[in-house]
Design an enzyme around this catalytic site. Structure first.
Site, mmCIF file in Angstrom:
data_model
loop_
_atom_site.group_PDB
_atom_site.id
_atom_site.type_symbol
_atom_site.label_atom_id
_atom_site.label_comp_id
_atom_site.label_asym_id
_atom_site.label_seq_id
_atom_site.Cartn_x
_atom_site.Cartn_y
_atom_site.Cartn_z
ATOM 1 N N THR A 65 0.763 -1.153 -0.079
ATOM 2 C CA THR A 65 0.228 -0.192 -0.074
ATOM 3 C C THR A 65 0.788 1.215 -0.002
ATOM 4 O OG1 THR A 65 -1.752 -1.036 1.321
ATOM 5 C CG2 THR A 65 -1.681 1.212 1.018
ATOM 6 N N LYS A 68 -6.782 0.747 -3.525
ATOM 7 C CA LYS A 68 -6.612 0.089 -2.482
ATOM 8 C C LYS A 68 -6.613 1.142 -1.436
ATOM 9 C CE LYS A 68 -4.364 -2.150 0.839
ATOM 10 N NZ LYS A 68 -5.380 -3.350 1.523
ATOM 11 N N LYS A 124 -0.694 5.597 8.415
ATOM 12 C CA LYS A 124 0.242 5.983 7.273
ATOM 13 C C LYS A 124 -0.894 5.811 6.065
ATOM 14 C CE LYS A 124 1.983 2.380 5.073
ATOM 15 N NZ LYS A 124 1.393 1.649 3.930
#
Length: 290
Positions: A93, A169, A238
């Site tokens: 990711t 994603k 994050k």
């Protein structure tokens, strides 16, 4: 197929093992070499560098963040320094910006990037039941199908531009955490009115909200099973920061995102970095005195 595999954390190690179970020849590399020991004992080949791992048909990476992927891709012994032209399948990711940079760098190198981030927690990875969002040239996606089949239950082709899979994603992770937020708020409200969390979850997942996100995370919330983390809160933060960067670039207001980020930061501040990202439910309950 001859596959290089880089990144042997909670997800990477079980994904690499499933590739071996499917009969692929797997060469592994990890920044901490000891994490490769078990796989080497089971028949994997140990690479000395990321470039050495990228000598086969495909090199897969599952890494924590942009910095880690940049290091194994652009470093002096990185994937892009290898003379071979293995397809780079990135499951990480990462930011859309890095995906764009890698796409161009591989084109300049004469190789190909396939972005193929996955949906699923470690248990799904171990069972080879991940969902894969893949984007890249059609012939490269065709070649990668046996790899995807070995690790996942379904592959969604997003198109020919690799960064498209990365934005899918990021959108997905935002929606998962938004579902956790909604369920945690609803559970807290129900609990304060004398309705057990488990009862609310049974009704909601048995009627309008019978999706894996509500079922899996609802069970975690009912049991307060936030440790050990399947997906640690700092990694979730994050990802929400990556969503924010993508939204800023495209001028997309996302007011709910600010709530999710604040709850993740509060969760890490109060509970430490080893708690699951669904631990935001603890913060929501505590704020309500529940």
């Amino acid at each position: 197929m001859k596959i290089g595999f880089i990144g042997l954390g909670n997800m990477g190690s079980v994904v690499a093992r499933n590739l071996m179970k499917a009969g692929h020849d797997v060469t592994v590399w990890n920044r901490s070499p000891g994490k490769a020991d078990a796989l080497v004992a089971e028949g994997a080949i140990r690479a000395a560098t990321p470039a050495e791992a990228a000598q086969g048909d495909v090199v897969q990476t599952i890494l924590a963040d942009d910095t880690a992927l940049e290091a194994v891709s652009f470093g002096p012994d990185g994937i892009l320094s290898a003379p071979s032209k293995a397809i780079h399948v990135s499951h990480s990711t990462i930011s859309v910006k890095l995906a764009e940079r890698l796409t161009q760098a591989h084109a300049d190198h004469g190789s190909v990037l396939v972005s193929a981030p996955v949906f699923g927690r470690p248990a799904a990875a171990e069972a080879a039941k991940l969902f894969i969002a893949a984007a890249g040239p059609a012939d490269a996606l065709d070649m990668c199908e046996p790899v995807f089949d070995a690790i996942g239950q379904k592959t969604f082709r997003i198109g020919g531009h690799p960064p498209a899979a990365n934005i899918v994603k990021l959108c997905g992770n935002f929606m998962i955490l938004a579902a956790v937020e909604a369920l945690a708020e609803a559970m807290t409200l129900a609990q304060k009115h004398g309705v057990a969390k488990a009862t609310l979850l049974e009704v909601m997942t048995g009627t309008l909200f019978g999706s894996p996100a509500y079922q899996i995370y609802g069970d975690i919330m009912v049991r307060d099973a936030f440790r050990p983390a399947g997906f640690a809160a700092p990694l979730g933060l994050k990802d929400m920061n990556l969503v924010s960067a993508a939204a800023t670039t495209a001028w997309v207001p996302m007011p709910a995102l600010s709530v999710l980020r604040d709850h993740l930061m509060a969760t890490v501040a109060r509970e430490g970095e080893e708690i699951d990202w669904s631990g935001i439910a603890k913060i929501i309950a505590e704020d309500a005195g529940a």
